[in-house]
Design a protein around this motif. Sequence first.
Motif, PDB file in Angstrom:
ATOM      1  N   LYS A 294       0.841  -1.195   0.000  1.00 55.96           N
ATOM      2  CA  LYS A 294       0.000   0.000   0.000  1.00 55.96           C
ATOM      3  C   LYS A 294       0.875   1.243   0.000  1.00 55.96           C
ATOM      4  CE  LYS A 294      -3.702   2.250   2.657  1.00 55.96           C
ATOM      5  NZ  LYS A 294      -3.023   3.529   2.940  1.00 55.96           N
ATOM      6  N   GLN A 295       0.508   2.203  -0.823  1.00 54.26           N
ATOM      7  CA  GLN A 295       1.163   3.511  -0.856  1.00 54.26           C
ATOM      8  C   GLN A 295       0.082   4.569  -1.023  1.00 54.26           C
ATOM      9  OE1 GLN A 295       3.134   4.764  -4.442  1.00 54.26           O
ATOM     10  NE2 GLN A 295       4.789   5.806  -3.312  1.00 54.26           N
ATOM     11  N   GLY A 296      -0.091   5.406  -0.008  1.00 53.22           N
ATOM     12  CA  GLY A 296      -1.151   6.403  -0.082  1.00 53.22           C
ATOM     13  C   GLY A 296      -2.508   5.750  -0.264  1.00 53.22           C
ATOM     14  N   ASP A 297      -3.223   6.176  -1.299  1.00 50.28           N
ATOM     15  CA  ASP A 297      -4.553   5.614  -1.562  1.00 50.28           C
ATOM     16  C   ASP A 297      -4.499   4.321  -2.349  1.00 50.28           C
ATOM     17  OD1 ASP A 297      -5.693   7.854  -0.329  1.00 50.28           O
ATOM     18  OD2 ASP A 297      -5.714   8.985  -2.209  1.00 50.28           O
ATOM     19  N   TRP A 298      -3.326   3.957  -2.858  1.00 44.51           N
ATOM     20  CA  TRP A 298      -3.222   2.811  -3.762  1.00 44.51           C
ATOM     21  C   TRP A 298      -2.780   1.545  -3.034  1.00 44.51           C
ATOM     22  CZ3 TRP A 298      -5.117   2.974  -8.545  1.00 44.51           C
ATOM     23  CH2 TRP A 298      -5.291   4.220  -9.150  1.00 44.51           C
ATOM     24  N   LEU A 329      -5.493  -4.167  -8.266  1.00 47.32           N
ATOM     25  CA  LEU A 329      -5.098  -2.811  -7.901  1.00 47.32           C
ATOM     26  C   LEU A 329      -6.348  -2.035  -7.476  1.00 47.32           C
ATOM     27  CD1 LEU A 329      -2.779  -0.656  -7.843  1.00 47.32           C
ATOM     28  CD2 LEU A 329      -3.531  -0.029 -10.162  1.00 47.32           C
ATOM     29  N   PHE A 330      -6.300  -1.472  -6.288  1.00 47.41           N
ATOM     30  CA  PHE A 330      -7.451  -0.740  -5.773  1.00 47.41           C
ATOM     31  C   PHE A 330      -7.046   0.670  -5.354  1.00 47.41           C
ATOM     32  CE2 PHE A 330      -8.164  -5.246  -4.624  1.00 47.41           C
ATOM     33  CZ  PHE A 330      -9.332  -5.484  -5.347  1.00 47.41           C
ATOM     34  N   ASN A 331      -7.961   1.610  -5.533  1.00 46.10           N
ATOM     35  CA  ASN A 331      -7.809   2.948  -4.973  1.00 46.10           C
ATOM     36  C   ASN A 331      -8.718   3.014  -3.755  1.00 46.10           C
ATOM     37  OD1 ASN A 331      -8.507   5.855  -4.478  1.00 46.10           O
ATOM     38  ND2 ASN A 331      -7.003   6.123  -6.112  1.00 46.10           N
ATOM     39  N   LEU A 332      -8.114   2.948  -2.575  1.00 52.24           N
ATOM     40  CA  LEU A 332      -8.894   2.823  -1.351  1.00 52.24           C
ATOM     41  C   LEU A 332      -9.646   4.105  -0.995  1.00 52.24           C
ATOM     42  CD1 LEU A 332      -6.409   0.758   0.847  1.00 52.24           C
ATOM     43  CD2 LEU A 332      -8.291  -0.067  -0.588  1.00 52.24           C
ATOM     44  N   GLU A 348       0.639   1.030 -15.130  1.00 52.86           N
ATOM     45  CA  GLU A 348       1.912   1.626 -14.723  1.00 52.86           C
ATOM     46  C   GLU A 348       2.005   1.762 -13.203  1.00 52.86           C
ATOM     47  OE1 GLU A 348      -1.136   4.664 -14.800  1.00 52.86           O
ATOM     48  OE2 GLU A 348      -0.533   3.187 -16.330  1.00 52.86           O
ATOM     49  N   LYS A 349       0.875   2.004 -12.525  1.00 48.15           N
ATOM     50  CA  LYS A 349       0.889   2.093 -11.064  1.00 48.15           C
ATOM     51  C   LYS A 349       1.152   0.728 -10.452  1.00 48.15           C
ATOM     52  CE  LYS A 349       0.607   4.360  -7.267  1.00 48.15           C
ATOM     53  NZ  LYS A 349       1.572   5.438  -6.952  1.00 48.15           N
ATOM     54  N   ALA A 350       0.604  -0.292 -11.056  1.00 45.03           N
ATOM     55  CA  ALA A 350       0.845  -1.643 -10.572  1.00 45.03           C
ATOM     56  C   ALA A 350       2.320  -2.007 -10.694  1.00 45.03           C
ATOM     57  CB  ALA A 350      -0.016  -2.641 -11.336  1.00 45.03           C
ATOM     58  N   VAL A 351       2.920  -1.652 -11.820  1.00 48.76           N
ATOM     59  CA  VAL A 351       4.346  -1.922 -12.035  1.00 48.76           C
ATOM     60  C   VAL A 351       5.182  -1.159 -11.020  1.00 48.76           C
ATOM     61  CG1 VAL A 351       6.278  -1.608 -13.616  1.00 48.76           C
ATOM     62  CG2 VAL A 351       4.087  -2.456 -14.478  1.00 48.76           C
ATOM     63  N   GLU A 352       4.833   0.094 -10.801  1.00 48.18           N
ATOM     64  CA  GLU A 352       5.557   0.931  -9.833  1.00 48.18           C
ATOM     65  C   GLU A 352       5.532   0.326  -8.430  1.00 48.18           C
ATOM     66  OE1 GLU A 352       4.675   5.126  -7.553  1.00 48.18           O
ATOM     67  OE2 GLU A 352       4.111   4.985  -9.670  1.00 48.18           O
ATOM     68  N   LEU A 353       4.363  -0.128  -8.004  1.00 46.96           N
ATOM     69  CA  LEU A 353       4.237  -0.698  -6.670  1.00 46.96           C
ATOM     70  C   LEU A 353       4.951  -2.048  -6.560  1.00 46.96           C
ATOM     71  CD1 LEU A 353       0.537   0.215  -5.845  1.00 46.96           C
ATOM     72  CD2 LEU A 353       2.597   1.173  -4.810  1.00 46.96           C
ATOM     73  N   LYS A 354       4.903  -2.831  -7.612  1.00 39.56           N
ATOM     74  CA  LYS A 354       5.603  -4.124  -7.580  1.00 39.56           C
ATOM     75  C   LYS A 354       7.103  -3.917  -7.516  1.00 39.56           C
ATOM     76  CE  LYS A 354       5.935  -8.645  -9.831  1.00 39.56           C
ATOM     77  NZ  LYS A 354       5.502  -9.498 -10.953  1.00 39.56           N
TER      78      LYS A 354
END
Length: 389
Positions: A294-298, A329-332, A348-354
């Motif tokens: 988890k990072q911020g809302d993601w 991938l969820f935006n909480l 791209e957000k999924a790749v960044e978090l992985k």
Amino acid sequence: MAHGWDWSFVNEETEATLRKLHTNPKVDFSVPIKNGPSTHGFDYSFGFCGSLDMAPYVFVENDIPTMEPTKTTISVDEKGVWRKGPTSDDFVHANILQDLTDRAVSYIEEKSTEKDPFFLYFPLPAPHTPILPTTEFLGKSNTNMYGDFVMQVDDVVRQIREALKKQGISENTLIVFTSDNGCSPKADFEELAKVKHDPPSYVFRGMKADIYEGGHHVPLIVEWPSKGLKNSKTDRTISTVDFFATCAEVSGYNIKDTEAEDSYSMLPLIVGANQDDIREYTVYHSINGSFAIKQGDWKLCLTNGSAGWSYPRPNEIKSQKLDLPEMQLFNLKNDIEETKNLIAENPEKAVELKVALKKIILDGRSTAGGEKQQNEGMEGWKQIESIIN
């Protein structure tokens, strides 16, 4: 509960060692257990195996069983179940919660007469199974036995707070009350729904064991009358691993670079110094070892289902041949119930978090530090291998 830093521990989960005690009929209950509380810095300890449904059913005081088992007990009641195992005469399942509470209160009374501050860690065996509310609480919640047991837990908190007030130390005592996971299905969700209770996990998806918020998103209540904020709340993400850094800051201990590699102090949030995020990333996993970050809302779940006990479970995905994306991938902020997988819209957000998760694993830490740390237990963990390779 902390009033400084003389260490005490009630209900230490020395599970691995104690499980060996009941699987080996030749075990000597008169010798100290290994890797117990004293190994990890506690001056005094009193407790038992991981939970009340795990044998052997013996108390362990300062790493030594208080009595040898003299009998075997078992309960097959659906809610009050515990596994068959050796049991000592001083271990009565229905009394354990109050027995431990009495110990905790006595410890507070003893330490309050000394000039040095103290620390008490009191992980409760309730409302975990076996669900065993005492007669005083049966029917009190107007829900079911689980609700009654939760009310008994509330009463434990009352007894601790009253003990602190009686000793005149409540104003300068930091109390933290929280849970280590979401609600278990043993609470009987169908029963509770009949009386308009929806306990699985508030509005969150899933339950205990799951990768979803219902498995990890739990309340944390803090009381510190002389220093803490009053009647306030925060939506900042914290983790139970943050207790290390928090206690260190309160006590003035300087954390070494090789310690508490994933712990961030929540003290600024408690005292109101600021309301900034204390951690950029939070990493957690489900009961089968699948990860989320988890990072911020993601939030990225590196699994295609609950990876736990709610639908879709791993075996259901396989047996029903469900065609699901490999990650979720969820935006909480917009979807706290985790109903919409945004992996297709935000690859791209999924790749960044992985990538961030891979770095944390390979660095052995999520905090800043001069040295990478060596992880333990990674061998054969297939979910980790799929992340780092």
